[in-house]
Write a protein that holds these residues in place. Sequence first.
Motif, short mmCIF file in Angstrom:
data_model
loop_
_atom_site.label_atom_id
_atom_site.label_comp_id
_atom_site.label_asym_id
_atom_site.label_seq_id
_atom_site.Cartn_x
_atom_site.Cartn_y
_atom_site.Cartn_z
N VAL A 50 -8.52 -6.72 10.08
CA VAL A 50 -7.64 -5.63 9.66
C VAL A 50 -6.62 -6.14 8.64
CG1 VAL A 50 -5.95 -3.92 10.43
CG2 VAL A 50 -7.96 -4.41 11.85
N ASP A 51 -6.02 -7.30 8.91
CA ASP A 51 -5.02 -7.85 8.00
C ASP A 51 -5.63 -8.22 6.65
OD1 ASP A 51 -3.18 -7.55 10.02
OD2 ASP A 51 -3.09 -9.68 10.55
N ALA A 107 -6.11 -5.11 4.63
CA ALA A 107 -4.82 -4.67 4.10
C ALA A 107 -4.40 -5.55 2.91
CB ALA A 107 -3.76 -4.71 5.19
N TRP A 108 -4.65 -6.84 3.03
CA TRP A 108 -4.38 -7.78 1.92
C TRP A 108 -5.19 -7.40 0.69
CZ3 TRP A 108 -8.34 -10.94 0.02
CH2 TRP A 108 -7.97 -11.91 -0.92
N ALA A 143 -6.37 -4.47 -0.11
CA ALA A 143 -5.81 -3.26 -0.70
C ALA A 143 -4.55 -3.57 -1.50
CB ALA A 143 -5.52 -2.24 0.40
N ASP A 144 -3.73 -4.48 -0.97
CA ASP A 144 -2.50 -4.86 -1.68
C ASP A 144 -2.81 -5.59 -2.98
OD1 ASP A 144 0.45 -5.04 -1.61
OD2 ASP A 144 0.09 -7.21 -1.48
N THR A 170 -10.96 0.42 -0.20
CA THR A 170 -11.42 -0.13 1.08
C THR A 170 -12.32 0.82 1.85
OG1 THR A 170 -9.42 0.66 2.21
CG2 THR A 170 -9.37 -1.58 1.32
N ALA A 191 -6.70 2.41 8.61
CA ALA A 191 -6.22 1.77 7.39
C ALA A 191 -7.17 1.92 6.20
CB ALA A 191 -5.96 0.28 7.66
N ASP A 220 -9.70 3.39 3.27
CA ASP A 220 -9.80 4.60 2.44
C ASP A 220 -10.91 5.50 2.96
OD1 ASP A 220 -7.77 3.85 0.63
OD2 ASP A 220 -9.18 2.60 -0.49
#
Length: 347
Positions: free
Chosen positions: A105-106, A109-110, A112-113, A118, A132, A134
């Motif tokens: 999960v992290d 998120a990374w 996406a950042d 995603t 989380a 898309d």
Amino acid sequence: MTTTTSVMRSEIAEQPEALRATLDTLLPLMPEIAALGRETRQVLFIARGSSDNAAVYGSYLLQAHSGRLATLASPSIATTYGAKVDLSGVLAVAISQSGRTEEIVDTMAWAADCGARTVGITNGEDSPLTRAADVALVTSAGTELAVPATKTYTTQLAALAVLALGLGADLETADLQAVPEAVEQVLAQPGDAADAIADALVGVQGAVVSGRGMAFSTALEAALKLKEACYLHAMGLSYADLLHGPIAVVDRATPAILTAANSGPTLDQTVALAERVTAAGAPAFGIGGGSALAGACDLAVPMPDLPEWLAPIGLIVPAQLITERLARRLGYNPDAPRGLGKVTQTS
């Protein structure tokens, strides 16, 4: 050896229905996948364990049939090194059976950042991964109780096949919809060959499991299952990597398990490998590969005809059955391997 049916064996039998339900749920999402595809050029898979083996299938599938570069992420780049990478134009596909593995999960998120779009592939409805992403491709395997992944793995492969179709792969949706029936045929056929292979593996300390191309993912997952549930030192290797040295370990006490679709560009090489193994006096066991591979092996489990791009969804099923039978022959509980839980947290 206990004759009690394991939960793992029951869940193996549930795969045709799980695949049907998953395809019914996910095929209507192809337009959403296509929209992400128009914004991206290449694919980055984020996964661990069995999900990582599924990602290997996805990587081969997308590169061979959708014209997109696909690679496997190193989650520690995000979670340990905290590096910033330009991921603009990248579709990050995170795969987690539970959707609750923090590292996955992290890392999504990374990504996406760092500019990626995603997709989350998970059996965990309303999980952190689902919320989380898309686009969430939530498989319909139902609750999986046995620790070794079976129906959650094959439904992940089905989700990846839907992903490929949504990203423009020139493949037939009708072929994918025929997969559940093919898996039913695998489960309905006599179990003599799988039983005989399980019997032959009793007493060995190790095995080499090999496939190439689409079937490489099957070799990796079959080896993982043998390690998880049977505590066997099993190495999952591609045909090419096996010839670069590790084939030296194959002998009478270290058999080779070889897997291939019934047709396709890697079949001839797999048959040649079986012939080399048996010529050296080592046992060779086949999964799939039609009559050509069966003729080159000591024992082989037949497979119904599936296009090469879909064969891994069927090929893993005999490996699951062999694993479950071997574990029980060895006196182990295949449902709860020592030291393992259903969700593994890494960082």
